[in-house]
Design an enzyme around this catalytic site. Structure first.
Site, mmCIF file in Angstrom:
data_model
loop_
_atom_site.group_PDB
_atom_site.id
_atom_site.type_symbol
_atom_site.label_atom_id
_atom_site.label_comp_id
_atom_site.label_asym_id
_atom_site.label_seq_id
_atom_site.Cartn_x
_atom_site.Cartn_y
_atom_site.Cartn_z
ATOM 1 C CG HIS A 173 -2.082 -0.840 1.307
ATOM 2 N ND1 HIS A 173 -3.230 -0.570 0.377
ATOM 3 C CD2 HIS A 173 -2.341 -2.163 1.717
ATOM 4 C CE1 HIS A 173 -4.158 -1.545 0.692
ATOM 5 N NE2 HIS A 173 -3.784 -2.587 1.567
ATOM 6 C CD GLU A 185 -5.240 -8.586 4.917
ATOM 7 O OE1 GLU A 185 -5.154 -7.829 3.918
ATOM 8 O OE2 GLU A 185 -4.801 -8.303 5.904
ATOM 9 C CG HIS A 233 -4.100 -6.732 0.366
ATOM 10 N ND1 HIS A 233 -3.636 -5.797 0.789
ATOM 11 C CD2 HIS A 233 -3.077 -7.299 -0.367
ATOM 12 C CE1 HIS A 233 -2.474 -5.408 0.356
ATOM 13 N NE2 HIS A 233 -2.059 -6.403 -0.374
ATOM 14 C CG ASP A 275 -7.214 -3.268 1.389
ATOM 15 O OD1 ASP A 275 -6.463 -4.255 1.146
ATOM 16 O OD2 ASP A 275 -6.598 -2.390 2.398
HETATM 17 ZN ZN LIG Z 1 -4.727 -4.281 2.012
#
Ligand SMILES: [Zn+2]
EC number: 3.4.13.22
Length: 214
Positions: A125, A190, A193, A132
Site C-alpha cells: 500500500h 484477506e 487485498h 483493498d
Molecule cells: Zn490491503
C-alpha cells in the site's frame, strides 16, 4: 567499568518522504504518478475506513478519505471496474495508497504480521500498488454478500475459506476472477487485498494525500 555500547538499530527501508523527489521521479517516468481514483474512475464507490474510526484499530489512521494508486495500477483498476459494471457490479475501495507513517501507526495499534505489514519492510500500500476492495450492486448501490466485513481478523477472511453462504462465495470468486484478469494478485489471508504485479518497481512513499494533488 566497561561501558557497553548499544548496538546500532537495523537500517530501515528506503522511503521517499520528499515531495520534490517524488515529482522528479514522475517527470522521469510517468508511471510513478499517484492518480486520484475519485476523478480517474467516475462512479467508483469509496469507503475509506482508515480515515474514520470504523476499522480494526478503532482509530483514525490518516486524516483524509482519499484513494490514490500509481498510474498503471489505476488504469488496470479502471479496466476491472468497467468489466464489473457490465455485469451490474462496481468496486468499493476501502484503502489504496497509504503513507508509510500510517503503516507504522497501524502496526503499533496491531502488531500482527498476518494483518499489518511490519514497518521494517513496509506495505505494498505504501508503494501505491495495493488496494483493498469489495463489491457493490450497481442497481441498489449497496454492498453485496461477501465472506466478512473489510479487515475482519477471522479464518473466514481467508480467500480459500468455504463455510460460507453461496452468494458470498460467488461474489468473492467474481471479484477475484476479474481483478486477476487485470494484473492483481490476491493476498490469501484477506479476500479484499490485492497487489498489482510489478509493485517491486515502485519505492515506499511517505507523502500525505494533500502533497499528491497538483
Ligand atoms: Zn490491503
Amino acid at each position: 567499568m566497561m561501558v557497553q555500547q548499544a548496538p546500532a538499530p537495523p537500517p530501515g527501508p528506503v522511503v521517499v518522504a520528499d515531495v520534490g523527489q517524488y515529482r522528479r521521479q514522475v517527470q522521469r517516468d510517468a508511471r510513478h504518478e499517484l492518480v486520484d481514483l475519485a476523478a480517474f474512475v467516475p462512479g467508483l464507490h469509496l469507503d475509506i475506513r482508515y480515515a474514520t474510526a470504523n476499522n480494526l484499530t478503532g482509530k483514525v489512521i490518516y486524516p483524509e478519505a482519499a484513494a490514490f494508486l500509481r498510474r498503471p495500477v489505476a488504469e488496470d483498476l479502471r479496466r476491472a471496474e468497467r468489466e464489473l459494471n457490465q455485469l451490474g457490479y462496481g468496486l468499493k475501495i476501502y484503502d489504496a495508497y497509504r503513507p508509510y507513517t500510517a503503516t507504522r501507526r497501524l502496526y503499533e495499534a496491531l502488531p500482527d504480521q498476518t494483518y499489518a505489514a511490519p514497518p521494517t519492510r513496509g506495505s505494498r500500500h505504501n508503494r501505491g500498488c495495493a488496494v483493498d476492495v469489495g463489491l457493490v450492486d450497481l442497481k441498489t448501490g449497496r454492498d453485496v454478500a461477501l465472506p466478512t466485513d473489510f479487515d475482519a481478523m477471522t479464518p473466514a477472511a481467508h480467500s480459500d475459506y468455504q463455510q460460507l453462504p453461496a452468494a458470498a462465495i460467488r461474489h468473492r470468486a467474481l471479484l477475484h476472477r476479474v481483478l486477476a484478469r487485470h494484473g492483481f494478485v490476491n493476498y490469501p489471508a484477506e479476500w479484499w487485498h490485492f497487489d498489482h504485479r510489478g509493485w517491486e518497481q515502485f519505492p515506499l512513499l511517505d507523502l500525505p494525500f494533500a502533497a499528491l494533488r497538483p
